[in-house]
Design a protein around this motif. Sequence first.
Motif, short mmCIF file in Angstrom:
data_model
loop_
_atom_site.label_atom_id
_atom_site.label_comp_id
_atom_site.label_asym_id
_atom_site.label_seq_id
_atom_site.Cartn_x
_atom_site.Cartn_y
_atom_site.Cartn_z
N UNK A 431 -2.39 -4.41 -2.44
CA UNK A 431 -3.41 -5.42 -2.23
C UNK A 431 -4.60 -4.97 -3.06
N UNK A 432 -4.84 -5.65 -4.20
CA UNK A 432 -5.80 -5.13 -5.16
C UNK A 432 -5.31 -3.79 -5.69
N UNK A 433 -6.21 -2.84 -5.81
CA UNK A 433 -5.85 -1.50 -6.29
C UNK A 433 -5.62 -0.54 -5.13
N UNK A 434 -5.09 -1.07 -4.04
CA UNK A 434 -4.82 -0.25 -2.85
C UNK A 434 -3.37 -0.45 -2.41
N UNK A 435 -2.85 0.56 -1.75
CA UNK A 435 -1.50 0.50 -1.22
C UNK A 435 -1.50 -0.14 0.17
N UNK A 436 -0.44 -0.88 0.47
CA UNK A 436 -0.18 -1.32 1.83
C UNK A 436 1.28 -1.03 2.14
N UNK A 437 1.61 -1.06 3.43
CA UNK A 437 2.97 -0.85 3.87
C UNK A 437 3.51 -2.18 4.38
N UNK A 438 4.36 -2.85 3.61
CA UNK A 438 4.84 -4.18 4.04
C UNK A 438 5.75 -4.14 5.25
N UNK A 439 6.15 -2.94 5.66
CA UNK A 439 7.01 -2.81 6.84
C UNK A 439 6.24 -2.26 8.05
N UNK A 440 4.91 -2.14 7.90
CA UNK A 440 4.11 -1.60 8.98
C UNK A 440 2.93 -2.49 9.32
N UNK A 441 1.76 -1.88 9.49
CA UNK A 441 0.55 -2.60 9.87
C UNK A 441 -0.13 -3.15 8.62
N UNK A 442 -0.09 -4.46 8.44
CA UNK A 442 -0.66 -5.09 7.25
C UNK A 442 -2.17 -4.91 7.16
N UNK A 443 -2.82 -4.58 8.27
CA UNK A 443 -4.27 -4.48 8.25
C UNK A 443 -4.74 -3.20 7.58
N UNK A 444 -3.86 -2.28 7.36
CA UNK A 444 -4.25 -1.00 6.78
C UNK A 444 -4.03 -0.99 5.27
N UNK A 445 -5.00 -0.48 4.55
CA UNK A 445 -4.82 -0.22 3.13
C UNK A 445 -5.14 1.25 2.87
N UNK A 446 -4.61 1.76 1.76
CA UNK A 446 -4.74 3.18 1.45
C UNK A 446 -5.03 3.35 -0.04
N UNK A 447 -5.72 4.42 -0.41
CA UNK A 447 -5.91 4.69 -1.84
C UNK A 447 -4.57 4.89 -2.54
N UNK A 448 -4.54 4.58 -3.82
CA UNK A 448 -3.31 4.74 -4.59
C UNK A 448 -2.93 6.21 -4.69
N UNK A 449 -1.64 6.47 -4.61
CA UNK A 449 -1.14 7.82 -4.82
C UNK A 449 -0.99 8.08 -6.32
N UNK A 450 -0.97 9.33 -6.65
CA UNK A 450 -0.81 9.71 -8.05
C UNK A 450 0.53 9.20 -8.57
N UNK A 451 0.52 8.63 -9.75
CA UNK A 451 1.74 8.11 -10.36
C UNK A 451 2.07 6.69 -9.96
N UNK A 452 1.25 6.11 -9.07
CA UNK A 452 1.39 4.70 -8.69
C UNK A 452 2.72 4.40 -8.03
N UNK A 453 3.37 5.41 -7.47
CA UNK A 453 4.62 5.19 -6.77
C UNK A 453 5.75 4.73 -7.66
N UNK A 454 5.57 4.82 -8.96
CA UNK A 454 6.61 4.41 -9.89
C UNK A 454 6.84 2.92 -9.98
N UNK A 455 5.86 2.12 -9.49
CA UNK A 455 6.06 0.67 -9.44
C UNK A 455 5.64 -0.06 -10.72
N UNK A 456 4.86 0.58 -11.56
CA UNK A 456 4.39 -0.04 -12.81
C UNK A 456 3.69 -1.36 -12.52
N UNK A 457 2.63 -1.30 -11.70
CA UNK A 457 1.88 -2.47 -11.28
C UNK A 457 0.81 -2.82 -12.30
N UNK A 458 0.64 -4.11 -12.56
CA UNK A 458 -0.50 -4.60 -13.33
C UNK A 458 -1.58 -5.00 -12.33
N UNK A 459 -2.75 -4.39 -12.43
CA UNK A 459 -3.79 -4.55 -11.41
C UNK A 459 -4.79 -5.63 -11.80
N UNK A 460 -5.48 -6.20 -10.81
CA UNK A 460 -6.40 -7.32 -11.07
C UNK A 460 -7.61 -6.90 -11.90
#
Length: 561
Positions: A431-460
Amino acid sequence: MRNSRKTTSLYIFCLLITMVACQPKGNKIGADISQAQDQILAGKAIFQNQCSTCHNFKDNAIGPNLSGLTRQVDSEWIKGFIKNPSAFFDDEDERALALLATYKTPMPAFGSLSEPDLDALLSYMHTFATPAEQVALLENKNWIEEGIEDSGIRIEIEEFFQLPASDTVPPLAKMTKMEPIPGTDRLMINDQRVGIYEVIGSEPKLFLNLKDKMDKLVSKPGWGTGLGSFAFHPDYLENGLFYTAHTEPGGSAIPDTGYTDSLKVFMQWVLTEWKNEEPESTLFEGEFRELLRIDIPSQAHGMQELAFNPTAKKGEEDYGLLYIGFGDGGTVEQGFANISYNQGSDLYSSILRIDPLGRNSDNGKYGIPEVNPFFGQEGKAGEVYANGFRNPNRLFWDQVGNFYATDIGQHTIEEINRIEPGKFYGWPFREGTFEINPYGNFREIFPLKEGDGGLDVTYPIVQMEHDELAAIFAGYFVDEGVLSGNLIFGDILSGRLFHANFNENPRPTIYSWKVMVDGQEMTLAEMVGEGNRVDLKFGKDAEGNIYIMSKTEGKVFRMRL
């Protein structure tokens, strides 16, 4: 019931209540709630129409699990807050003030619900007995520290016209788009409940009565259902073709795209081609055919936008190709994140690009351009231009042809993305430049981990937190005046207005601005009346004039740039 600044739905107060409510002495809470079968069924219908976008009784979604709420909080408090939350703020009610401090935006009044409606709603809610999970409040912090400064720009607006009311209570008309037919000065606007109007002078005249043509058309529940969008072919004057997207109940017809049978089908989005026998006519007469039908499990995040690239010239690659913004349909909120995260193998959570005049699609009704990024790739949907969107509700281009989309976020971040073919834009893991867990609590966001989780995301290129706005919607790039060169955009719910100069890429500075009515400065929320959702949209005519629209009264205002 998705809101902010005058916020979303019942979910905010329900979450607060389940965390801070004190048990009053006396009668058992909920003992006054009727469990008559007819009242429960009536309440179920009200819940589906008013609440189900954000709530269920199983998991936390956009809003919290509501199971057990009526056994925790006094019925009169719940009903009173639903009808008039501002009164609770004025009275400095502890629960209401804690809510406001946490979420920064009051919910709007649902004064149109009668006392029997409220009783029925509580009867249905009371059938879910298990207490909701106690969810701890997130730390009250700003993830994006920079606040939005007021630019000091004030633009006079004047009422241009009003659409005929299609309901007796707000929103009186549900417009989402107003643009000219290419190559003409004919200005067209939709009402999601009715069809397409042509604005002649300052009078709307019905051009296409979709309600009569499509007997299965539904425009509720949900703010985005009905005739979601329309687009006229750039060669309309020669071929008479234009396109609409609308909703029908689930199971209305066999879909072209569906999903596992363990997830219900609540609605279907239908893409239709219309051929006007006389393109110059102010009343549609001709034929139509269905191009594409897609299942979704909710009323949310469907086919919100249709658009042709207005900067493409005849003979160029992009000319005459139809772009379609299609969200996740609520699949992630219902626990099926895999449908949304499909890596281009399906149409959900994607911006699509098709050739409506072609016939090489799987259903043989439209074309898949060979220049599309996934064309001919095994296991990929050739229609997909880019993917990884929750709700790409507005597609637009700047004057030199750069392509952008707004994407409405889940709980914290709103986005404007520059769209490039084949790119992944993060949802449902970002969500933006933050991580969320789509299988958990959607209200929580987290800073990006190093390496971007290997997802190769294009950010806003633009991201804004929900303390500034709730649901982003873009307008247009301005050609003249004090906002020349800027994109204007705003918050659908509160009507708060913003602008940014995209020549400052990759991170343009965002400013707020306001309107003036008859020389008096005011917000759009003040203009439509306290407690009302603005439901902001923008329009533009062939001369470049830009318009501000609000569904509350169905009014259209012209900006004096």
